[in-house]
Design a protein around this motif. Structure first.
Motif, short mmCIF file in Angstrom:
data_model
loop_
_atom_site.label_atom_id
_atom_site.label_comp_id
_atom_site.label_asym_id
_atom_site.label_seq_id
_atom_site.Cartn_x
_atom_site.Cartn_y
_atom_site.Cartn_z
N ALA A 83 -3.97 -12.57 1.22
CA ALA A 83 -3.45 -11.22 1.36
C ALA A 83 -3.47 -10.54 -0.01
CB ALA A 83 -2.02 -11.25 1.91
N PHE A 84 -3.64 -9.22 0.00
CA PHE A 84 -3.66 -8.50 -1.28
C PHE A 84 -3.26 -7.05 -1.06
CE2 PHE A 84 -7.97 -8.98 0.38
CZ PHE A 84 -8.41 -7.67 0.49
N ASP A 85 -2.88 -6.43 -2.18
CA ASP A 85 -2.43 -5.04 -2.21
C ASP A 85 -3.12 -4.38 -3.40
OD1 ASP A 85 -1.07 -2.64 -2.46
OD2 ASP A 85 0.93 -3.51 -2.34
N VAL A 86 -4.00 -3.39 -3.13
CA VAL A 86 -4.80 -2.80 -4.20
C VAL A 86 -4.83 -1.27 -4.04
CG1 VAL A 86 -6.26 -4.84 -4.38
CG2 VAL A 86 -6.99 -2.94 -2.92
N GLU A 87 -5.23 -0.62 -5.12
CA GLU A 87 -5.52 0.80 -5.10
C GLU A 87 -6.91 0.98 -5.69
OE1 GLU A 87 -3.72 5.06 -6.72
OE2 GLU A 87 -2.50 3.24 -6.81
N ALA A 88 -7.78 1.69 -4.96
CA ALA A 88 -9.19 1.72 -5.36
C ALA A 88 -9.85 3.01 -4.92
CB ALA A 88 -9.92 0.54 -4.74
N GLU A 89 -11.02 3.23 -5.52
CA GLU A 89 -11.91 4.28 -5.04
C GLU A 89 -12.71 3.75 -3.85
OE1 GLU A 89 -12.15 7.50 -6.12
OE2 GLU A 89 -10.37 6.97 -7.30
N GLU A 90 -13.08 4.64 -2.94
CA GLU A 90 -13.86 4.21 -1.79
C GLU A 90 -15.18 3.59 -2.22
OE1 GLU A 90 -15.88 6.08 2.25
OE2 GLU A 90 -13.98 6.91 1.48
N GLY A 91 -15.52 2.47 -1.58
CA GLY A 91 -16.78 1.80 -1.90
C GLY A 91 -16.65 0.70 -2.92
N THR A 92 -15.50 0.60 -3.58
CA THR A 92 -15.29 -0.52 -4.50
C THR A 92 -15.33 -1.82 -3.72
OG1 THR A 92 -13.91 0.81 -5.96
CG2 THR A 92 -13.71 -1.58 -6.16
N ILE A 93 -16.09 -2.79 -4.21
CA ILE A 93 -16.24 -4.08 -3.54
C ILE A 93 -15.40 -5.13 -4.27
CG2 ILE A 93 -17.85 -5.95 -2.97
CD1 ILE A 93 -20.05 -3.80 -2.77
#
Length: 965
Positions: free
Chosen positions: A462-472
């Motif tokens: 499980a994880f919790d992230v904040e990213a730009e769309e398309g980040t792999i």
């Protein structure tokens, strides 16, 4: 209250009935009466696995592994989750494998659920799966993700940017979804019987990492894939997981706009990678580099099309999968040499010219490697035009069998890897607080981190992230690293690729994984990624840590702890061999695992469940399969014998006579079939996987194998005991006589008086083995096969093994060695052996018990690889023997009604601990020996209904203090 009858129907969707790796969502919104009911019970099952959510809250996952003809279902009390007098939503996420595995037999995609409301003992169905439910394919999940391993289902590739994760909420707009299609009623094939789950739900405990171990900027393959040649080359092989073979070639085009250097990489080259030609030129073997199983070569691509031809012949494999990657500074396009079908991939095969399915206990089959057409392909195919000569043999590889990317290869191989210092704030990703770790971005490179959970766990990432769309984000779990060495999980694609949507997002994988270390690689990031947390939802059979052990030796204490943790991780819905590579219920392994579990946790339902699953394999083979329920029909005779012995040991553990009677019929059934394999000399001669240990003992898969003849004697004796419980006097005498006759034949034909030892085997051509092993001598002693004179001789070998004998090579075999030593009163030798062999694991940083001892690495091509699996419950023997020998707690009557406490100091100053009683708490023992080594104080606390006999060690004067609870 009697469970109401099933009125629900199996449902799925229109289209293919058993699609490959399909992830499908189901929803039902309904009103719940405001009054008139007291309880709400939901029953549910699916083919293959489900995750259940009620009004947006995840409730459970299942079902447990089971044979299709007795499909398991789960029951949930959900009254506290329902909104009375309001709208409610059930949401079910279903993954259908579409192939058989080592813990699942292929059925067809389907969901079954029924919600009943109850009042005063009467139940009324409120919600049933039917064609009023709505369903949609989960478009974020890539069905083309590669198989994790031959034992398991699939790795994971999910694109969060193309699917709304709020689909489980009640206010989600499902107007575009299709109606579910009716599959059929309860009782239909293949799920002819439904069986209520017979064990509790597994735990779900959040575990955080402890540190970020490394930070690197890396560059890997510019293109990669994994291709399932097994299911392509051998039609019908998706229905089973038996070993297959095939002959043939793969062809594809590598198109380059200009002449370019490239690296071709095959990270798992032990399968489907034979000779390789490029533009008709054979790439010589000396051009390749890499430590097995990795294989790499640098090539020069011509401008335009370059024909790549690979001999993918596999002589006998389970997986049959090709991992293939390309690196080049120039753009290289992979395309088909001939477009044969619209749904074809960039690959085609020439062949197969022959196929075979190998089943170890059936008539031998052979793969034709001398086919002249097959042998001529490499010489004749120099160009694309040359392929036309083999038009009759050309087959396009379906795009469904070719992954979009091979994440594990990209994690294993690096063209460049630049190590960096780990900044302090990067550790925020492992700390449960509000500040995120900000992952740096490097132009032209990916960012790789390895995080350490401090010990192995098994569950759901499980994880919790904040990213730009398309980040792999690529996640890759593995078990072991030391310094610059990382032990990659060859044979296990333990990866998850997650493509981010924009903004803050959380994700919990529905796929079980085992790992200690987690490589996290960020690719395609246009801005730094913020990671708020990465965790594992640890999941295992629910147990309390009732058993305990401490002593004056810190090393033994550490060894006991890793044995305890290993056993817990290998308790899922059955005992499993390991939480990472396989997650398979191996029947023989579980016998020893159950004994260890008895001394740690004292839970019985999981043991009973395991034992009951085994006879379900009778339709595959009356000899019973060695792993169940499984698509691999394989027989290890010893594993069947250990199962029968374990049935009797379960009776001894619990005193459950009804269960003993139930299992006796199954034991009798299989032994009668084994007796048909007795040859003219009175010995068991059988085709099978005649395994006991990984050491190089002489145990051919055909012929007379000494150790399994000896274990069969023991099994006959156990069957006679079970017959007595079942009241079958005739059967009991028959098994007693069979054991005595077999024992006589063993001593007549398998004892070599000139060598004063039992030989390992007699080959099918009559040749007597010239190999002698400790294994045969130990098993002769353990099973009581050895005659008086023989036993006097081989007793000496227990303490001083002849140097020319094959030595014990695995902790699994050590369990039987320790049993033999214990019976001989040699507790000190057991403890010394545990210190020596398990101490090596501790020295190398082990937090769980390894499959093999580190010194077994002498036989491996890679000296850094100390063992394959770093968490293997067949190796957890110390947790049992430190309880039976050092604490001296031993059951002496069924159900632990009588217990002997006979400590063995073994040079220790003190020891204390506890063993679970199966019904009445636990038995506590502590003892202290004075410095003179002549006096000992023993303290015992036990349940009042247990009869205790305390034995002071020989040579000691003792004070005994007994307290009754």
């Amino acid at each position: 209250m009697t469970e109401p009858s099933w009125q629900a129907q199996w449902v799925w969707s229109e289209g293919e009935i058993s699609p490959r790796n399909e992830w499908r969502c189901f929803r039902k919104t309904f009103e719940v009466p405001a009054a008139g009911w007291e309880d709400a019970s939901l029953r549910i099952t699916a083919d293959s696995r489900y995750v259940l959510t009620v009004n947006g809250q995840q409730v459970g996952r299942g079902p447990v592994r089971s044979w299709p003809f007795e499909q398991s279902y789960d029951t949930y009390d959900i009254k506290h989750l329902l909104h009375k007098g309001k709208s409610n939503t059930l949401a079910v996420f279903v993954n259908h494998f579409g192939v058989s595995t080592f813990y699942y037999l292929r059925g067809r995609g389907a969901l079954l659920a029924q919600l009943d409301l109850a009042l005063d003992g009467d139940s009324t169905p409120l919600v049933l799966t039917d064609d009023t439910w709505l369903t949609s394919k989960y478009f974020g999940y890539h069905s083309r993700a590669p198989r994790m391993s031959c034992q398991q289902g699939y790795s994971e590739f999910v694109d969060a940017s193309v699917w709304d994760s709020s689909w489980v909420q009640g206010d989600y707009d499902d107007s575009s979804w299709e109606k579910a299609s009716l599959v059929g009623p309860v009782g239909m094939e293949p799920w002819t019987t439904l069986k209520k789950r017979d064990i509790p739900l597994l735990t779900e405990e959040t575990k955080y990492p402890v540190r970020v171990e490394t930070l690197k900027q890396v560059k890997s393959f510019s293109w990669s894939t994994a291709i399932d040649f097994r299911n392509h080359m051998v039609p019908g092989s998706d229905e089973h997981m038996n070993v297959v073979g095939f002959t043939g070639y793969m062809a594809t085009i590598l198109y380059s706009e200009q002449p370019a250097a490239a690296i071709l990489g095959f990270t798992h080259s032990n399968e489907c990678v034979g000779s390789i030609t490029l533009n008709g030129n054979v790439i010589p073997a000396e051009s390749f580099y890499g430590v097995q199983p990795e294989k790499y070569v640098q090539v020069q691509l011509e401008q335009g099309d370059n024909l790549l031809l690979i001999d993918i012949t596999a002589g006998g494999v389970h997986a049959g999968k090709l991992h293939f990657g390309i690196y080049s500074d120039s753009t290289v396009e992979v395309k088909s040499a001939m477009q044969l079908e619209n749904e074809s991939s960039a690959f085609l095969t020439i062949g197969p010219f022959d196929t075979a399915v190998f089943i170890d206990h059936q008539e031998k089959v052979f793969l034709d490697l001398d086919n002249e057409i097959y042998k001529s392909v490499q010489a004749k195919v120099k160009t694309v035009e040359d392929l036309k000569q083999f038009a009759a043999y050309l087959q396009p590889v379906s795009v469904a069998l070719v992954s979009e990317v091979d994440v594990i290869s990209m994690c294993i191989w690096k063209q460049e890897s630049i190590a960096l210092n780990v900044p302090a704030d990067l550790h925020n990703m492992v700390i449960p607080h509000q500040h995120p770790a900000v992952v740096p971005v490097f132009s032209g490179y990916d960012t790789e981190m390895v995080i350490d959970f401090d010990k192995e766990y098994s569950g759901y990432l499980a994880f919790d992230v904040e990213a730009e769309e398309g980040t792999i984000i690529d996640f890759y779990g593995f078990e072991y690293m030391l310094g610059d060495y990382r032990q990659d999980t060859f044979g296990l694609d333990n990866t998850l690729r997650y493509v981010c949507k924009k903004g803050r997002q959380q994700y919990q994988s529905p796929i079980r994984r085992g790992l200690r270390y987690l490589m996290v690689t960020v690719r395609n990031a246009s801005a730094p990624l913020k990671i708020y947390g990465v965790t594992i939802v640890q999941s295992n059979y629910p147990v309390a840590e009732i058993g305990s052990f401490q002593s004056s030796d810190p090393l033994l204490n550490d060894i006991w702890k890793i044995s305890q943790h290993t056993t817990r991780l290998c308790m899922e819905d059955t005992f499993v061999d390991c939480p990472a590579f396989e997650q398979v219920f191996w029947v023989g392994d579980s016998r020893n695992e159950a004994l260890v579990s008895n001394y740690l946790y004292g839970v019985n339902d999981i043991v009973k469940r395991c034992l009951r699953l085994v006879p379900g394999s009778k339709d595959q083979t009356p000899l019973y399969a060695d792993q169940v329920p499984s698509g691999w029909s394989s027989v290890i005779p010893n594993w069947t014998f250990f199962w029968a012995i374990a049935c009797y040991e379960y009776y001894q553990q619990t005193g459950d006579r009804d269960f003993a009677k139930e299992m006796y019929g199954h034991i009798k059934f299989t032994l009668e079939h084994y007796q048909q394999k007795i040859n003219a000399d009175g010995l068991l001669e059988i085709n099978g996987w005649n395994l006991l240990d990984w050491s190089p003992i002489d145990q051919p898969n055909e012929g007379v194998v000494t150790h399994q003849n000896m274990f069969l004697v023991k099994t006959f004796e156990v069957a006679a005991e079970m017959a007595d419980i079942a009241g079958d006097a005739t059967g009991g005498k028959a098994f007693t006589d069979a054991g005595a006759i077999l024992k006589q034949a063993i001593n007549k034909h398998l004892w070599n008086p000139a060598k004063n030892a039992y030989i390992d085997c007699i080959h099918t051509d009559g040749r007597r083995s010239d190999i002698y092993s400790m294994h045969s001598q130990v098993v002769a002693n353990l099973t009581g096969v050895a005659g008086v004179e023989q036993k006097q001789i081989i007793d000496k070998y227990l303490l001083n093994a002849p140097a020319d004998f094959v030595q014990i090579g695995s902790p699994f075999m050590s369990f039987f060695y320790y049993e033999t030593l214990a019976a001989a009163g040699k507790s000190q030798v057991i403890i010394e052996d545990i210190r020596k062999n398990y101490g090596q694991m501790i020295d190398h940083g082990a937090t769980t018990c390894w499959e093999m001892y580190p010194n077994f690495a002498e036989n491996r091509s890679n000296p850094d690889m100390l063992t394959r699996s770093h968490c293997h419950a067949w190796s957890a023997a110390p947790a049992y023997f430190l309880g039976t020998e050092v604490l001296g707690i031993q059951r002496t009557a069924p159900g632990w009604e009588k217990v002997t406490i006979a400590p063995n100091p073994c040079g220790l100053a003190w020891a204390k601990g506890a063993v679970p009683h199966p019904e009445q708490g636990r038995i506590d023992v502590s003892w202290t020996a004075d410095e003179s080594g002549k006096r000992i104080t023993i303290k015992v606390k036990h349940p009042k209904h247990v009869e205790i006999n305390v034995v002071v060690p020989e040579g000691y004067q003792g004070e005994v203090v007994v307290a009754v609870i």
